[in-house]
Design an enzyme around this catalytic site. Structure first.
Site, short mmCIF file in Angstrom:
data_model
loop_
_atom_site.label_atom_id
_atom_site.label_comp_id
_atom_site.label_asym_id
_atom_site.label_seq_id
_atom_site.Cartn_x
_atom_site.Cartn_y
_atom_site.Cartn_z
N GLU A 24 44.73 2.78 -57.90
CA GLU A 24 45.59 2.05 -57.69
C GLU A 24 45.53 1.08 -58.90
O GLU A 24 44.48 0.20 -58.70
CB GLU A 24 45.83 1.56 -56.36
CG GLU A 24 46.95 2.40 -55.36
CD GLU A 24 46.21 2.31 -54.13
OE1 GLU A 24 45.51 1.77 -53.81
OE2 GLU A 24 47.14 3.26 -53.39
N GLY A 25 46.46 0.85 -59.78
CA GLY A 25 45.98 -0.01 -61.04
C GLY A 25 46.75 -1.15 -60.69
O GLY A 25 47.52 -1.25 -59.46
N THR A 26 46.66 -2.15 -61.62
CA THR A 26 47.62 -3.45 -61.30
C THR A 26 49.16 -3.17 -61.11
O THR A 26 49.84 -3.62 -60.56
CB THR A 26 47.64 -4.19 -62.72
OG1 THR A 26 46.11 -4.30 -62.94
CG2 THR A 26 48.18 -5.58 -62.53
N GLY A 28 50.51 -0.01 -59.95
CA GLY A 28 51.09 0.92 -59.11
C GLY A 28 49.96 2.33 -58.94
O GLY A 28 48.91 1.92 -59.45
N LYS A 45 50.83 7.07 -64.52
CA LYS A 45 51.07 5.90 -63.90
C LYS A 45 52.42 5.77 -63.27
O LYS A 45 53.36 5.61 -64.20
CB LYS A 45 50.67 4.68 -65.03
CG LYS A 45 49.27 4.92 -65.42
CD LYS A 45 48.70 3.58 -65.94
CE LYS A 45 47.30 3.57 -66.14
NZ LYS A 45 46.69 2.25 -66.45
N ASP A 140 45.64 -8.97 -70.06
CA ASP A 140 44.69 -8.47 -68.77
C ASP A 140 43.71 -7.77 -68.86
O ASP A 140 43.28 -6.88 -68.21
CB ASP A 140 45.78 -7.95 -67.92
CG ASP A 140 45.50 -7.92 -66.41
OD1 ASP A 140 44.47 -8.80 -66.17
OD2 ASP A 140 45.87 -6.92 -65.93
#
Length: 326
Positions: A24-26, A28, A45, A140
């Site tokens: 699970e990335g930033t 989704g 993604k 980020d």
């Protein structure tokens, strides 16, 4: 459904098979998938948007589509942007390891070899310089979105998504987005920021690659700031012109005066420092408080630390920020 072309191939979601969820990335959920046309592995993604009902803002789709033009050997390739039923899928080339996972595989006694530290840092700067010259800021950057392969290459992922989609405060799983690599101007509420925010993040990652420990491990914005201040000293107008005018600057901040950065690299066991003089000099340039004075990616590529680097086997060769006619 709209698919945005890459190499004149109109992709739809049917062209990809989801194999397994890999994280699970930033933004989704991330799946490992296969391109049915080419059989190549991809990372899919699925972007979770705050306002699911309204669908994807067309500005975000336009902005993300431009990222397909960021073609550099050290930038994870965006292969397709697919909109389907108000969901946005980004299809990237697949790399199985990120820098954090790679560093976690090192034993307690083991450090990243000095040649690898130098090579990775140089490649990160090459990718950053390429993107900065095209006016794309990452905003980020962290070890989790630096991907590595078995040939010694490192690639930056999620470029430009922060601007296109915004950075949520919490990830999909309600895990808080890490602040450890965030520049002090962002932490103090600067409304406008420059490419210097990425250079600060690179400094934090460079230090962590050398010591295997995050340099500034804050668990809230104020804790993060104070951890920075404790190591580098609390900034004043003298070294950072305009700091006192930032929205979240407080005259009541504790006044730490000393700089303890070098101490962070002393290895008690061996009695040696984990960074040599040139490496430390580069780090100091990356962690300058004033973003206007912080070293740029192009200048960093010409730093004496890289004088002896062998660029013959690097994906982008000896690229040091020369503008190429495209």
């Amino acid at each position: 459904m709209t698919a945005i072309r890459k190499n004149d191939m109109n992709y739809t979601l049917d062209d990809f098979t989801k194999l397994e969820k890999i994280g699970e990335g930033t933004y989704g959920v991330v799946y490992k998938g296969r391109n049915r046309r080419t059989q190549a592995m991809v990372a899919m993604k699925k972007i979770r948007l705050e306002s699911e009902d309204e669908g994807v803002p067309s500005t975000a789709v336009r902005e993300i589509s431009l990222l397909k033009e960021l073609q550099h050997p050290n930038v994870v390739g965006l292969e397709a942007v697919i909109m389907q039923e108000n969901r946005l899928y980004l299809i990237f080339e697949f790399l199985s390891y990120d820098l954090k996972r790679y560093m976690d595989t090192l034993s307690k006694e083991e450090y990243l070899p000095s040649e690898t530290l130098k090579s990775y840092t140089f490649q990160i700067l090459q990718a950053m310089c390429f993107c900065h010259q095209r006016r794309v800021i990452h905003r980020d950057l962290k070890p989790q979105n630096l991907l590595v392969d078995e040939k010694g290459a490192i690639k930056l992922a999620d470029f430009g998504l922060a601007r296109a989609i915004g950075i949520p405060i919490r990830v999909y799983t309600h895990e808080v987005v890490t602040l450890w690599y965030r520049a002090p101007e962002i932490l103090m509420g600067a409304q406008r920021y420059s490419m210097g925010v990425d250079m600060w993040s690179i400094g934090c990652i460079f230090a962590e690659m050398a010591t295997k420990k995050p340099l500034f491990q804050g668990d809230s914005e104020i804790d993060e700031l104070f951890r920075i201040f404790r190591i580098l000293g609390t900034p004043t107008e003298l070294e950072w012109n305009g700091v006192e005018s930032l929205p979240d600057y407080k005259a009541t901040f504790p006044k730490w005066r000393e700089n303890f950065l070098r101490d962070k690299f002393y290895d008690k066991k061996s009695g040696n420092y984990l960074m040599d003089e040139d490496a430390f000099s580069l780090l100091e340039g990356l962690l300058i408080y004033d973003p206007a004075l912080r070293i740029s990616s192009k200048k960093a590529l010409h730093h004496p630390y890289f004088n002896d680097i062998d660029t013959s086997k690097l994906p982008a060769g000896n690229y040091r920020g020369e503008l190429q006619l495209e």
